[in-house]
Each structure stands twice: as C-alpha cells, then as structure tokens.
Write a protein that holds these residues in place. Sequence first.
Motif, PDB file in Angstrom:
ATOM      1  N   ARG A 144       0.811  -1.210   0.000  1.00 44.45           N
ATOM      2  CA  ARG A 144       0.000   0.000   0.000  1.00 44.45           C
ATOM      3  C   ARG A 144       0.847   1.264   0.000  1.00 44.45           C
ATOM      4  NH1 ARG A 144      -2.481  -4.198   1.103  1.00 44.45           N
ATOM      5  NH2 ARG A 144      -4.725  -4.403   0.892  1.00 44.45           N
TER       6      ARG A 144
ATOM      7  N   ASP B 199      -9.656   5.406   3.454  1.00 43.32           N
ATOM      8  CA  ASP B 199      -9.897   4.925   2.096  1.00 43.32           C
ATOM      9  C   ASP B 199     -10.006   3.408   2.009  1.00 43.32           C
ATOM     10  OD1 ASP B 199      -9.788   7.523   1.000  1.00 43.32           O
ATOM     11  OD2 ASP B 199      -7.607   7.429   0.980  1.00 43.32           O
ATOM     12  N   GLU B 200      -9.418   2.713   2.967  1.00 40.84           N
ATOM     13  CA  GLU B 200      -9.464   1.257   2.987  1.00 40.84           C
ATOM     14  C   GLU B 200      -9.311   0.801   4.432  1.00 40.84           C
ATOM     15  OE1 GLU B 200      -7.194  -2.674   1.131  1.00 40.84           O
ATOM     16  OE2 GLU B 200      -6.085  -0.809   1.318  1.00 40.84           O
TER      17      GLU B 200
ATOM     18  N   LEU C  53      -8.095  -2.439   6.476  1.00 40.92           N
ATOM     19  CA  LEU C  53      -7.374  -3.693   6.383  1.00 40.92           C
ATOM     20  C   LEU C  53      -7.489  -4.392   7.725  1.00 40.92           C
ATOM     21  CD1 LEU C  53      -5.435  -5.484   4.723  1.00 40.92           C
ATOM     22  CD2 LEU C  53      -3.569  -4.161   5.692  1.00 40.92           C
TER      23      LEU C  53
ATOM     24  N   VAL D 148     -16.477   1.767   3.209  1.00 35.75           N
ATOM     25  CA  VAL D 148     -15.064   1.786   2.853  1.00 35.75           C
ATOM     26  C   VAL D 148     -14.670   0.364   2.459  1.00 35.75           C
ATOM     27  CG1 VAL D 148     -12.739   2.279   3.713  1.00 35.75           C
ATOM     28  CG2 VAL D 148     -14.647   3.677   4.484  1.00 35.75           C
ATOM     29  N   PRO D 149     -13.884   0.183   1.390  1.00 38.05           N
ATOM     30  CA  PRO D 149     -13.461  -1.170   1.041  1.00 38.05           C
ATOM     31  C   PRO D 149     -12.753  -1.867   2.204  1.00 38.05           C
ATOM     32  CG  PRO D 149     -12.851   0.383  -0.685  1.00 38.05           C
ATOM     33  CD  PRO D 149     -13.363   1.192   0.476  1.00 38.05           C
TER      34      PRO D 149
ATOM     35  N   THR E 238     -10.411  -5.200   3.354  1.00 38.46           N
ATOM     36  CA  THR E 238      -9.531  -6.292   2.967  1.00 38.46           C
ATOM     37  C   THR E 238      -9.164  -7.050   4.222  1.00 38.46           C
ATOM     38  OG1 THR E 238      -8.620  -4.936   1.188  1.00 38.46           O
ATOM     39  CG2 THR E 238      -7.341  -6.862   1.841  1.00 38.46           C
TER      40      THR E 238
END
Length: 130
Positions: A19, A96-97, A99, A124-125, A127
């Motif tokens: 990232r 933004d992400e 995790l 928000v995405p 993972t």
Amino acid sequence: MVTDSATPSPALLHAVAARARDEDVQLRLVVLNPARAELHLLHPERRDLAFEAECILLETLPDLEAAAGRRVIGSVSIRHDPVEAVEETVLSEPVDEILLALPTTRTRSWGHHDVVRRVARFGVPVTTLG
C-alpha cells in the motif's frame, strides 16, 4: 489497518509495503485493546493492558515504517471489538481502505463474515489478512 497484536505479522508487513507504493497514502495501525471484552471501558485492567500494548507498538513501529518506507501512525484502541475500533477511526479521520489483520481463530469467535459485513457498513473497502 486493524490488528489484535502490537507485533506486526509478516502478512501485515507485506500489505503495508504494497500500500505504501502509492505516494499519497497515509498509514494508520489500530491495535485492539487486549483486555477481556467483558471489562468495562474504564476498568484498570483495560488501561494497563493497553499501556503494555502501546509499549510493544512503540518498539515494533520502526518495522512497519521500514516496510512502508514512510511514517506509520500507530495507536492502541480502548476498544476490544474490531468493529468499534474501526468506527472510532472512521468517525475521526478520512479512511480509504480498512485492512483487517486478525487471525482467523480470533475472527471466528466474532463471526468472521459478520465482522467483515459490519465493518463494510462504513462504506469503505475492506480487505482481510489471515
């Protein structure tokens, strides 16, 4: 990034490095409070265990920063639940992400798919790392 360990796993270090290739990225690691979930937020054990996790985080933050090639902001949440820790972060700064670097055994006790679904509600995405 949300994890239950102040010591970064190899998978987390790899994800941070990947990232960090984006020059505009700012990285924040949130470590879940290691205290038992049933303890009240103001219970001394919760504070003491958070302090111990912060000490470990300070020692291991250079490893994350080396993997990222840049500064990484790290903190230990007062929260034990990953969804609550994510909520605090999302409400206080742009994200933004998300995790999730939580061991499968730990997320299984919370219901892995339920954790991902509940975190995804923040728009928000998400993972996951095992």
